[in-house]
Design a protein around this motif. Structure first.
Motif, PDB file in Angstrom:
ATOM      1  N   PHE A  78       0.825  -1.205   0.000  1.00  0.00           N
ATOM      2  CA  PHE A  78       0.000   0.000   0.000  1.00  0.00           C
ATOM      3  C   PHE A  78       0.858   1.252   0.000  1.00  0.00           C
ATOM      4  O   PHE A  78       1.854   1.343   0.708  1.00  0.00           O
ATOM      5  CB  PHE A  78      -0.900   0.009   1.236  1.00  0.00           C
ATOM      6  CG  PHE A  78      -1.642   1.303   1.399  1.00  0.00           C
ATOM      7  CD1 PHE A  78      -2.753   1.552   0.640  1.00  0.00           C
ATOM      8  CD2 PHE A  78      -1.191   2.263   2.290  1.00  0.00           C
ATOM      9  CE1 PHE A  78      -3.434   2.743   0.778  1.00  0.00           C
ATOM     10  CE2 PHE A  78      -1.864   3.454   2.425  1.00  0.00           C
ATOM     11  CZ  PHE A  78      -2.994   3.687   1.670  1.00  0.00           C
ATOM     12  N   LEU A 112      -0.306   5.469  -0.023  1.00  0.00           N
ATOM     13  CA  LEU A 112      -1.441   6.387  -0.058  1.00  0.00           C
ATOM     14  C   LEU A 112      -1.137   7.497  -1.050  1.00  0.00           C
ATOM     15  O   LEU A 112      -0.555   8.512  -0.720  1.00  0.00           O
ATOM     16  CB  LEU A 112      -1.700   6.962   1.332  1.00  0.00           C
ATOM     17  CG  LEU A 112      -2.963   7.821   1.470  1.00  0.00           C
ATOM     18  CD1 LEU A 112      -4.194   7.003   1.172  1.00  0.00           C
ATOM     19  CD2 LEU A 112      -3.046   8.430   2.849  1.00  0.00           C
ATOM     20  N   SER A 140      -2.405   8.946  -5.365  1.00  0.00           N
ATOM     21  CA  SER A 140      -3.501   8.950  -6.329  1.00  0.00           C
ATOM     22  C   SER A 140      -3.208   8.103  -7.550  1.00  0.00           C
ATOM     23  O   SER A 140      -3.945   8.136  -8.513  1.00  0.00           O
ATOM     24  CB  SER A 140      -3.768  10.400  -6.770  1.00  0.00           C
ATOM     25  OG  SER A 140      -2.609  10.958  -7.361  1.00  0.00           O
ATOM     26  N   GLY A 187      -6.095   2.962  -6.793  1.00  0.00           N
ATOM     27  CA  GLY A 187      -7.137   2.988  -5.778  1.00  0.00           C
ATOM     28  C   GLY A 187      -8.489   2.882  -6.438  1.00  0.00           C
ATOM     29  O   GLY A 187      -8.601   2.492  -7.606  1.00  0.00           O
ATOM     30  N   GLN A 221     -13.160   8.394  -2.646  1.00  0.00           N
ATOM     31  CA  GLN A 221     -11.874   7.794  -2.986  1.00  0.00           C
ATOM     32  C   GLN A 221     -11.510   6.801  -1.884  1.00  0.00           C
ATOM     33  O   GLN A 221     -11.544   7.131  -0.700  1.00  0.00           O
ATOM     34  CB  GLN A 221     -10.792   8.857  -3.138  1.00  0.00           C
ATOM     35  CG  GLN A 221      -9.514   8.311  -3.763  1.00  0.00           C
ATOM     36  CD  GLN A 221      -8.604   9.414  -4.294  1.00  0.00           C
ATOM     37  OE1 GLN A 221      -8.783  10.579  -3.976  1.00  0.00           O
ATOM     38  NE2 GLN A 221      -7.632   9.047  -5.099  1.00  0.00           N
ATOM     39  N   TRP A 266      -8.946   3.714  -0.275  1.00  0.00           N
ATOM     40  CA  TRP A 266      -7.630   3.088  -0.234  1.00  0.00           C
ATOM     41  C   TRP A 266      -7.695   1.894   0.709  1.00  0.00           C
ATOM     42  O   TRP A 266      -8.461   1.889   1.681  1.00  0.00           O
ATOM     43  CB  TRP A 266      -6.559   4.050   0.275  1.00  0.00           C
ATOM     44  CG  TRP A 266      -6.382   5.260  -0.569  1.00  0.00           C
ATOM     45  CD1 TRP A 266      -5.641   5.403  -1.687  1.00  0.00           C
ATOM     46  CD2 TRP A 266      -6.973   6.545  -0.329  1.00  0.00           C
ATOM     47  NE1 TRP A 266      -5.719   6.677  -2.177  1.00  0.00           N
ATOM     48  CE2 TRP A 266      -6.542   7.405  -1.361  1.00  0.00           C
ATOM     49  CE3 TRP A 266      -7.840   7.054   0.638  1.00  0.00           C
ATOM     50  CZ2 TRP A 266      -6.911   8.731  -1.452  1.00  0.00           C
ATOM     51  CZ3 TRP A 266      -8.229   8.380   0.557  1.00  0.00           C
ATOM     52  CH2 TRP A 266      -7.765   9.197  -0.480  1.00  0.00           C
ATOM     53  N   THR A 294      -4.384  13.047  -0.560  1.00  0.00           N
ATOM     54  CA  THR A 294      -3.388  12.368  -1.400  1.00  0.00           C
ATOM     55  C   THR A 294      -2.082  13.125  -1.526  1.00  0.00           C
ATOM     56  O   THR A 294      -1.099  12.570  -2.003  1.00  0.00           O
ATOM     57  CB  THR A 294      -3.940  12.135  -2.819  1.00  0.00           C
ATOM     58  OG1 THR A 294      -4.149  13.407  -3.456  1.00  0.00           O
ATOM     59  CG2 THR A 294      -5.250  11.364  -2.778  1.00  0.00           C
TER      60      THR A 294
END
Length: 834
Positions: free
Chosen positions: A300, A302, A304, A307, A451, A453, A489
């Motif tokens: 992962f 974080l 843009s 996702g 959005q 994640w 983001t």
């Protein structure tokens, strides 16, 4: 007045502004023992009316039912909704609602049919509630995949299915979800905002998928957004498995960074999506809220670059859900347990430093931080549909009882009565939103854009980044919160997803036949055309008074050029003209001062004065050619040049005729009288009159005018005087030439005549020089343009005039000023006699 203006402005603040003031964030925690990424599937419930009060404790058993964690959210939302209705004193005061839900999780249709007689026959009643025995209608609350054709009232939650809106085939089915007719437009609007025009699509190969593809394609074609690929996943598992590699290669080999996923979450499409994610395919997935699952074994970051962007139906927040669930079993329902049941709302209005800490921390530290926040359980789209379904049934039953409508005998008659009230039910739910079952299918959904994640170890984070409302004017339907995107983001930009790089300013798109409109080549704009935007289909030609710069992204005003006094060439020519004019005045002054000397008197003193004055005007004539042309100067340039030069040349002709006649006519007679009377002087008037007539005809037929030349020199507008009639101009020059040729012939014949003061040789040389200048002028004049052409004409005027002045008068001035003995008759006679 100020108060009214303030209220008006306040009431006109759009909804997205208020939403931006209060951002919405959600998080959830997935159990490690649960299957990774299980998508929510629909369950089926039976709503029953009972004649006794139902307390909250009645629903305690829900938490003990052995069912997947994801599905527990549905019965909990239903229990919460029923409890609200049961506690509402204004709804069904003599009655309560309960629901049945199997121990195994979700029932099959056949199992439910077997339970129906049991529910019809075994009704329990409490004293003081209802003294009459009645048979109630069984109402089913199901996901959209349960299509029950029996005489059962059915309300569905989950995505709207067009096929289920067929009232002839499903007359007793009500879909609580609004239609997603605006979803394609919402998705395309999002693509346009982020400048995405190269999109992948994965849908189910069924009626629902085909219809969505049709609507999406129509919206994309309007905005020139193209499909990189369209994967239509077969409904049958065996057929999908045989083609799974093909679909995998489609998404892997495609250059798109954005893929739309649309379809049921319990289908082969879900299997396909799970496989893509498990194989590490990282894309921006654009989908609906039903696909907002969490995973537990993914790396992962974080940002843009990948996702999920999910479109969820916009609805008001329902508070108190967490408190309700915790009171069912306070020991079991800890905060950590609740985070595994569904999404949790938490306070987004935290400092930027804390948000950065959350992004940079491990999942355990992030979980500890989130657990320390105040949060509540969020209602999903499906849960909100369940909430409205319960209130719809409650209001329909309540209205039926208020109107004291006889339920009829038996289950069938009871359902018909309830059905007639259900389809007309309209009310405002407790959170202030209107529900109208009669117009349900005509409403278009509004969307929250989220959005999502996935952190490691099952932690999921979801942030609302915008809204879409089809009820706003075009161009204002999509509202994205740029600050929230940057806050969550670290950047307001999304990764590009285009087939071809943008054609910048100075270029235009070149489309190839048979290739998608989003795929093109960039070619430079043609000469003198510009484009100042990206991806233009055509370049724009610059106006006549402008030209394209080197980058061809803007038109620049052309510099207006003409022969002016600030220009070195114009300054030099003007200086020469003034110098020769002054010199001519000086020569005239010398001749006037020595007007009684033999050299001045010998060759007709008056003609010499006329010639000097005409030469003075010849030298001043070029000043009309210098400076910005206008109508007056264009008229005067050629007319003055023609007339003044005619006077000068005709004067020379008169002088040569005078010399010739002076030596030929020796005896008294008519020819002598002609010479003595000054008749040669009439030559000037006659020749000048002829030139004036020619010029008058020129002005009448085609007069000179201003000519603006925008093409001869790049980046310049040349302003010159157009001759009007070129033939008339050459007639004027030809007339000058004929006079000069005549003067030359006469002077040549008189060159050897004996006399101390005979100027025939000087006149011969002056005419020879004059003719040479103007013969040379013609080819040079035609080979030049613009101000150089004007300069050539000026130079020819000055050179020919200076030739006349120098050849005729300079030798005489030299004698008058420096050789006075040669200008005295006595001195000449003494020298001759000696």
């Amino acid at each position: 007045m100020f108060t009214l203006i303030f209220l008006f402005l306040l009431l006109n603040i759009p909804l997205p502004v208020s939403s931006f003031i209060h951002p919405r964030c959600l998080w959830r925690m997935k159990q490690n023992k649960d299957k990774d990424g299980v998508l929510l599937t629909g369950c089926i419930f039976i709503l029953l009316r009972v004649q006794w009060p139902v307390e909250k404790d009645y629903f305690n058993h829900i938490l003990n039912i052995q069912t997947p964690t994801e599905n527990k959210h549905f019965p909990l939302a239903l229990a919460f909704s029923l409890d609200e209705v049961n506690r509402n004193p204004d709804l069904l005061p003599n009655m309560s609602f309960i629901f049945k839900f199997s121990e195994g999780g979700c029932k099959t249709v056949s199992e439910l049919y077997s339970l129906m007689p049991l529910f019809e026959e075994k009704q329990e009643f409490l004293p003081n509630y209802n003294c009459n025995e009645e048979t109630t209608c069984i109402v089913m609350l199901t996901g959209p995949i349960w299509e029950i054709s029996a005489m059962v009232l059915q309300l569905t939650y989950g995505p709207f299915h067009t096929i289920l809106s067929d009232h002839e085939k499903f007359p007793y089915l009500y879909q609580m979800a609004p239609k997603d007719t605006a979803l394609p437009l919402a998705m395309v609007s999002l693509m346009l905002h982020f400048n995405w025009n190269w999109i992948g699509l994965a849908i189910l190969d069924n009626d629902q998928g085909t219809q969505f593809l049709s609507h999406l394609r129509r919206e994309m074609e309007k905005k020139i957004v193209c499909f990189a690929f369209v994967s239509m996943i077969p409904v049958k598992m065996d057929l999908y498995m045989s083609r799974a590699e093909v679909y995998y290669n489609q998404v892997m080999t495609s250059s798109t960074n954005v893929v739309i996923i649309y379809g049921d979450t319990d289908s082969t499409l879900a299997v396909c999506f799970r496989m893509w994610e498990s194989l590490g395919i990282q894309r921006i997935w654009v989908t609906t809220s039903q696909w907002d699952v969490t995973t537990s074994k993914k790396d992962f970051t974080l940002d843009s670059s990948h996702g999920t962007l999910a479109f969820a139906h916009h609805h008001s927040e329902i508070s108190g859900f967490k408190t309700f669930v915790q009171t069912l079993n306070p020991l079991k329902c800890s905060d950590e347990y609740l985070t595994r049941l569904g999404w949790m709302n938490f306070n987004c209005e935290v400092s930027t430093s804390k948000w950065e800490t959350l992004k940079n921390c491990s999942s355990n530290a992030s979980l500890q931080w989130l657990m320390g926040q105040t949060f509540d359980m969020a209602f999903s789209d499906d849960s909100y549909d369940i909430y409205n379904a319960v209130y719809t049934v409650a209001h329909a039953v309540h209205e039926m009882l208020l109107q004291q409508v006889d339920d009829g005998k038996g289950h069938y008659a009871n359902c018909l009565k309830l059905h007639s009230f259900l389809r007309k039910t309209h009310f405002t739910n407790p959170v202030g939103e209107k529900v109208n079952m009669n117009q349900r299918e005509n409403l278009q959904a509004e969307y929250d854009i989220l959005q999502i994640w996935n952190f490691p170890n099952g932690l999921g984070l979801k942030v609302k980044i915008g809204e879409f409302s089809p009820y706003f004017p075009h161009g204002q339907q999509l509202h994205l919160y740029e600050d929230v995107i940057e806050w969550s983001t670290g950047s307001r930009q999304m990764p590009p997803s285009v087939c071809s790089a943008d054609c910048g300013p100075g270029f235009r798109k070149f489309l190839q036949e048979g290739i998608a409109a989003c795929c093109f080549y960039c070619i430079p704009c043609p000469e003198n055309e510009v484009s100042n935007e990206t991806n233009v289909d055509k370049c724009v030609r610059c106006p006549e008074d402008q030209y394209a710069n080197r980058e061809q992204d803007q038109c620049i005003h052309k510099a207006v050029i003409f022969l002016n006094y600030e220009d070195p060439l114009g300054m030099a020519l003007a200086s020469m003209a003034l110098f020769f004019t002054a010199f001519t005045v000086l020569v005239l002054g010398v001749f006037v001062k020595h007007h009684d000397t033999p050299i001045v008197k010998a060759n007709n003193r008056n003609l010499s004065y006329i010639l000097l004055i005409s030469l003075m005007f010849c030298f001043l004539c070029p000043l009309l050619f210098i400076g910005q042309p206008n109508s007056a100067t264009c008229f005067l340039q050629q007319i003055t040049f023609g007339v003044v030069f005619t006077v000068a040349v005709s004067t020379v002709l008169a002088k040569t005729v005078t010399v010739l006649l002076a030596f030929i006519v020796t005896a008294p007679g008519r020819m002598r009288y002609f010479l003595v009377s000054g008749a040669p002087n009439y030559i000037i008037a006659i020749c000048t009159l002829i030139q004036i007539i020619v010029c008058a005809i020129w002005l009448q037929v085609s007069p000179p005018s201003i000519d603006i030349d925008t093409h001869s020199e790049h980046g310049h507008i040349i302003i010159v005087c157009n001759k009007g009639s070129v033939m008339a101009f050459y007639c004027v020059l030809g007339y000058h030439g004929s006079l000069a040729l005549g003067s030359f012939i006469v002077a040549f014949l008189a060159r050897n005549l004996p006399d101390k003061f005979n100027e025939a040789k000087l006149l011969t040389f002056s005419m020879l020089l004059f003719c040479s200048v103007w013969v040379t002028f013609l080819p040079v004049y035609h080979s030049t343009k613009g101000k150089v052409m004007v300069a050539v004409e000026i130079f020819s005027i000055l050179a020919s005039s200076a030739g006349l002045l120098g050849c005729i008068f300079i030798p005489k001035c030299y004698i008058i000023l420096f050789k006075p003995e040669r200008n005295s008759l006595e001195k000449i006679r003494e020298k001759t006699s000696s």
